[in-house]
Scaffold this active site. Structure first.
Site, PDB file in Angstrom:
ATOM      1  N   GLU A 182       0.849  -1.196   0.000  1.00  0.00           N
ATOM      2  CA  GLU A 182       0.000   0.000   0.000  1.00  0.00           C
ATOM      3  C   GLU A 182       0.876   1.233   0.000  1.00  0.00           C
ATOM      4  OE1 GLU A 182      -2.439  -0.067   3.520  1.00  0.00           O
ATOM      5  OE2 GLU A 182      -2.865  -2.180   3.176  1.00  0.00           O
ATOM      6  N   LYS A 222       2.189   4.570   1.474  1.00  0.00           N
ATOM      7  CA  LYS A 222       2.285   5.071   2.843  1.00  0.00           C
ATOM      8  C   LYS A 222       1.950   6.556   2.804  1.00  0.00           C
ATOM      9  CE  LYS A 222       5.292   4.966   6.898  1.00  0.00           C
ATOM     10  NZ  LYS A 222       5.158   6.346   7.299  1.00  0.00           N
ATOM     11  N   ASP A 224       1.324  10.268   3.817  1.00  0.00           N
ATOM     12  CA  ASP A 224       2.028  11.111   4.777  1.00  0.00           C
ATOM     13  C   ASP A 224       1.059  12.087   5.435  1.00  0.00           C
ATOM     14  OD1 ASP A 224       4.102  12.006   6.233  1.00  0.00           O
ATOM     15  OD2 ASP A 224       5.036  13.188   4.647  1.00  0.00           O
ATOM     16  N   TYR A 234      -6.941   2.304   6.311  1.00  0.00           N
ATOM     17  CA  TYR A 234      -6.046   1.219   5.912  1.00  0.00           C
ATOM     18  C   TYR A 234      -6.114  -0.003   6.831  1.00  0.00           C
ATOM     19  CZ  TYR A 234      -2.913   3.712   9.163  1.00  0.00           C
ATOM     20  OH  TYR A 234      -2.382   4.342  10.242  1.00  0.00           O
ATOM     21  N   LYS A 282      10.750   3.434   3.310  1.00  0.00           N
ATOM     22  CA  LYS A 282      10.726   4.899   3.273  1.00  0.00           C
ATOM     23  C   LYS A 282      11.467   5.409   2.040  1.00  0.00           C
ATOM     24  CE  LYS A 282       9.259   6.851   7.173  1.00  0.00           C
ATOM     25  NZ  LYS A 282       9.709   7.097   8.328  1.00  0.00           N
ATOM     26  N   CYS A 298       8.661  50.156  -0.127  1.00  0.00           N
ATOM     27  CA  CYS A 298       8.017  49.258  -1.085  1.00  0.00           C
ATOM     28  C   CYS A 298       8.772  49.281  -2.414  1.00  0.00           C
ATOM     29  CB  CYS A 298       6.566  49.678  -1.295  1.00  0.00           C
ATOM     30  SG  CYS A 298       5.762  48.745  -2.611  1.00  0.00           S
ATOM     31  N   CYS A 319       6.227  51.053  -5.040  1.00  0.00           N
ATOM     32  CA  CYS A 319       5.719  52.426  -4.963  1.00  0.00           C
ATOM     33  C   CYS A 319       6.555  53.314  -4.056  1.00  0.00           C
ATOM     34  CB  CYS A 319       4.264  52.436  -4.512  1.00  0.00           C
ATOM     35  SG  CYS A 319       4.053  52.030  -2.763  1.00  0.00           S
ATOM     36  N   CYS A 343       3.328  46.779   2.507  1.00  0.00           N
ATOM     37  CA  CYS A 343       3.142  48.115   1.965  1.00  0.00           C
ATOM     38  C   CYS A 343       1.684  48.452   2.255  1.00  0.00           C
ATOM     39  CB  CYS A 343       3.380  48.096   0.462  1.00  0.00           C
ATOM     40  SG  CYS A 343       2.810  49.596  -0.343  1.00  0.00           S
ATOM     41  N   CYS A 370      -0.778  51.627  -4.129  1.00  0.00           N
ATOM     42  CA  CYS A 370       0.408  50.932  -4.628  1.00  0.00           C
ATOM     43  C   CYS A 370       0.058  50.157  -5.912  1.00  0.00           C
ATOM     44  CB  CYS A 370       0.931  49.970  -3.571  1.00  0.00           C
ATOM     45  SG  CYS A 370       2.251  48.904  -4.180  1.00  0.00           S
TER      46      CYS A 370
HETATM   47  S1  IVH Z   1      -0.395   0.286   8.722  1.00  0.00           S
HETATM   48  C1  IVH Z   1       0.318  -1.881  12.645  1.00  0.00           C
HETATM   49  N1  IVH Z   1      -0.784   1.398   6.351  1.00  0.00           N
HETATM   50  O1  IVH Z   1       2.580   5.084   8.802  1.00  0.00           O
HETATM   51  C2  IVH Z   1       0.219  -1.221  11.323  1.00  0.00           C
HETATM   52  N2  IVH Z   1       0.210   2.701   8.070  1.00  0.00           N
HETATM   53  O2  IVH Z   1       4.667   3.810  11.288  1.00  0.00           O
HETATM   54  C3  IVH Z   1      -0.159   0.177  11.429  1.00  0.00           C
HETATM   55  N3  IVH Z   1       0.661   5.003   7.438  1.00  0.00           N
HETATM   56  O3  IVH Z   1       1.641   5.656  12.027  1.00  0.00           O
HETATM   57  C4  IVH Z   1       0.064   1.010  10.262  1.00  0.00           C
HETATM   58  N4  IVH Z   1      -0.096   4.877   5.382  1.00  0.00           N
HETATM   59  O4  IVH Z   1      -0.011   6.425  10.353  1.00  0.00           O
HETATM   60  C5  IVH Z   1      -0.312   1.557   7.615  1.00  0.00           C
HETATM   61  N5  IVH Z   1      -1.229   2.259   4.254  1.00  0.00           N
HETATM   62  C6  IVH Z   1      -0.770   2.433   5.494  1.00  0.00           C
HETATM   63  C7  IVH Z   1      -0.238   3.652   5.953  1.00  0.00           C
HETATM   64  C8  IVH Z   1       0.237   3.747   7.249  1.00  0.00           C
HETATM   65  C9  IVH Z   1       0.441   5.663   6.299  1.00  0.00           C
HETATM   66  C10 IVH Z   1       1.304   5.587   8.642  1.00  0.00           C
HETATM   67  C11 IVH Z   1       0.587   5.255   9.912  1.00  0.00           C
HETATM   68  C12 IVH Z   1       1.638   4.836  10.921  1.00  0.00           C
HETATM   69  C13 IVH Z   1       2.911   4.983  10.159  1.00  0.00           C
HETATM   70  C14 IVH Z   1       3.761   3.733  10.302  1.00  0.00           C
END
Ligand code: IVH
Length: 669
Positions: free
Chosen positions: A114, A116, A118, A223, A311, A405, A408, A423, A428
């Site tokens: 999946e 991740k 942010d 998720y 990551k 400014c 002007c 300004c 202006c």
């Molecule tokens: S699963 C036990 N799936 O990433 C499993 N986490 O350290 C729990 N996050 O704090 C997380 N997208 O907030 C999972 N598709 C995804 C995610 C996801 C973002 C974040 C989550 C967690 C951190 C993992």
């Protein structure tokens, strides 16, 4: 309408509105125009005002709570919210796979990959289908109750499609576009910009006033189900499908992979495609699909052994900062911008980056000629991360904000509590030009073909001095402009003509009144309906509107008090620009500026002049809500003879208490 008919209709409206909401926010496939949604919503608001007992916590009207909290309550998570261990390269991923394989022996297994997201991890608790609590992760065991803020996220169902009792988890986030828009506005207001969408989302969800979160356009991907075993599914992918079928928003880019090779391929492909996503991701999460195998693998104190987060490396590059230029915005804020030696970052060539304000330049110790580290905040906005001091030659020059400014020449000021220099000369030219660019922009008057360059040219050649002159432009004038043919001149004139018919809120937003964004403009237009009515409104009338606070009310009154503004509006009127709100109307009750509007009132004891029912009807006709029990939410208690426990409770909570005489005075006003 009688109570029974109202009940049926309210039920019907819930279903229709929930469906439209689902199509729009979860499926991203709206099936009706916004105006139709607004119209039905107004009908529901009106019915709930007439029949307060029909207002339920899962009503589509209940997304933005009125109450500002004093603090967030703590919430203990029934199932701990773990975090994930990290992988930074292919080798880490293969190690993870080896550990899984070893623990499972001969058993075949599969992974779900999946994105991740942010943002901010949140947990949503549903009881018999109804959303009862939403919380942050906190330390994993104890988080904060941010239910009111989470309810403002439209893709979160207030009631799921089956009456299940369960807890679901996901990532709340701010889409990149919303992040850019929010920071633009913050720059204009002289406020600190957010560093990235994650901070913006977290900052929005930690506000005690839910109206702030509501204005921030947040979204969510679910998720996980906290305790998936309870639901009968046997795989993680099964629980995601279950979430889909219950009306939740899940991320559709997930993929079931049979081998670690496939996982590595998936990871690599998203490293590539990542800049094109409309939201930020910081990696890929890889999870063992079978719930039974997850259990077999178990967890360490901090994280599960059946999952890992890969990551992405943050893409940062080094380039030279060759100059710092200044620009003056519509609100007079002077913004320094770094001019960079062009460099590729995350998919595009970057040659400029906003430095926001002088404090930031000092903080990062940026000098002209420095080598600097660049990245894209929210994967889109180029940002100077830091200076590489080791590469200085001694030729670098300090930068100082000017005292005047750049457009002007008038003295710049730093308003109290602001980081920006402004300004404040209303004449202006930069502000006037930027103001006109704003006036024609999409959310304002939406005049296609009048871009920044054309406006700048028209202004330079003295063809327009203010926005009302746009309506006096002739074809002869237009065809003489650079790069403007017959056809585009015709199209532009047509777009100008069409803009005269816009509903009031577009004009209001376009005027660029301080603190009045697109949403506030709509609220004002809905309540006052005409420009004249709004121009005459006083503080009290403005503050009577739920969504309007002190700052905005003050800005509106100040704006319309200027004689130049009245003159401008007269010129626009004379040009034939519409000054009336054309959208769905608020109910009569909503518009009421009576003392009782939006207040919750409890009647207790025996009244002399009025029956209870008469009092109730009169209060409701003026927009008040009559409730049967006293709580923190009660604004006022009317106590007749022999008032009992309700009166005691009101005293205890420090709620205002009136006698019947005082009530009659107010009703007869
Ligand atoms: S699963 C036990 N799936 O990433 C499993 N986490 O350290 C729990 N996050 O704090 C997380 N997208 O907030 C999972 N598709 C995804 C995610 C996801 C973002 C974040 C989550 C967690 C951190 C993992």
């Amino acid at each position: 309408m009688n109570q029974q008919a109202a009940e049926l209709r309210v039920h019907e409206l819930h279903n229709i509105l929930n469906q439209y909401n689902y199509e729009y926010y979860v499926l991203d496939q709206p099936s009706v125009p916004d105006a139709e949604y607004d119209r039905l919503m107004q009908e529901l608001i009106k019915l709930e005002e007439e029949f307060p007992q029909l207002q339920t916590p899962d009503s589509p009207t209940q997304r933005v709570g009125g109450e500002v909290l004093a603090a967030f309550n703590k919430v203990r998570h029934d199932v701990a919210m773990l975090s994930l261990s990290n992988a930074f390269n292919e080798e880490d991923l293969r190690d993870f796979d080896r550990r899984v394989k070893q623990a499972l022996g001969e058993d075949p297994y599969a992974y779900v990959c999946e994105l991740k997201i942010d943002g901010l991890a949140v947990s949503l608790k549903y009881e018999e289908g109804l959303l009862v609590q939403g919380s942050t992760r906190g330390d994993g065991n104890v988080g904060e109750d941010i239910t009111a803020n989470l309810k403002t996220i439209r893709s979160i169902p207030l009631r799921m499609k089956q009456p299940y009792t369960m807890e679901v988890r996901g990532e709340a986030f701010m889409p990149k576009q919303s992040f850019v828009a929010l920071n633009t506005v913050r720059d204009e207001k002289g406020e600190e910009p957010f560093a990235n969408p994650r901070n913006a989302a977290a900052g929005s969800l930690r506000q005690l006033d839910p109206r702030i979160a509501a204005s921030r356009n947040l979204d969510i991907f679910l998720y996980a189900v906290a305790d998936p075993g309870e639901t009968g599914v046997t795989t993680h992918s099964g629980s995601l499908d279950l979430l889909d079928s219950l009306g939740f928003k899940t991320n559709k880019e997930r993929k079931l992979c049979q081998t670690i090779e496939e996982v590595i391929e998936y990871v690599a492909s998203w490293e590539e495609k990542r800049p094109k996503l409309p939201y930020e991701i910081d990696g890929i999460v890889i999870k063992v699909d079978s719930l039974k195998q997850q259990q077999q693998l178990g967890t360490t104190a901090k994280s599960p052994r059946w999952a890992i987060a890969y990551k992405f490396p943050a893409e940062e590059v080094v380039t030279k900062l060759v100059d710092i230029t200044l620009s003056v915005g519509r609100t007079g804020v002077v913004t320094p911008t770094a001019v960079l030696q062009p460099v590729r970052v995350a998919g595009t060539t970057v040659q400029r980056a906003s430095l926001h304000n002088e404090d930031l330049i000092r903080e990062k110790d940026i000098k002209i000629g420095d080598h600097v580290v660049i990245k894209k905040a929210g994967d889109i906005i180029p940002e100077v991360v830091s200076v590489i001091a080791d590469r200085r030659t001694g030729e670098e020059k300090d930068f100082h904000m000017p005292t005047q400014c750049p457009e002007c020449g008038s003295e710049l000021v730093r308003l109290e509590g602001e980081v920006a220099l402004r300004c404040i000369n209303p004449q202006c030219p930069a502000q006037i030009r930027e103001g006109m660019i704003h006036f024609v922009s999409r959310n304002a008057m939406n005049i296609d073909g009048l871009g920044e360059k054309v406006i700048a040219q028209l202004y330079r050649e003295n063809l327009i001095q203010d926005v009302s002159d746009i309506y006096k432009l002739t074809k002869d004038q237009l065809v003489n402009l650079e790069r403007m043919g017959e056809k585009s001149a015709d199209n532009l004139l047509q777009a100008i003509e069409a803009s005269k018919e816009n509903s009031l809120e577009k004009l209001l937003f376009g005027l660029g009144i301080r603190h009045v964004g697109a949403k506030a403009a709509k609220t004002l237009a809905q309540h006052f309906e005409t420009m004249d009515a709004l121009a005459q409104a006083d503080m009290e009338q403005l503050l009577a509107i739920h969504e309007i606070g002190d700052k905005m009310a003050d800005a509106v009154v100040t704006y319309f008090n200027q004689p130049e503004v009245s003159e401008l509006i007269e010129r626009l009127k004379a040009a034939g620009v519409n000054m009336v709100y054309k959208g769905p109307k608020l109910s009569a009750v909503e518009q009421s500026d009576s003392f009782f509007a939006h207040k919750t009132i409890v009647l207790t004891g025996k009244l002399e002049q009025l029956t209870r029912n008469e009092a109730k009807e009169q209060i409701e006709a003026l927009g008040g809500k009559v409730s049967g029990s006293v709580s923190k939410k009660t604004d006022l208690v009317i106590a007749g003879e022999e008032a009992g426990t309700k009166l005691d409770k009101a005293m205890e909570l420090g709620i205002d208490v009136w006698d019947e005489k005082r009530l009659l005075e107010e009703l007869n006003k």
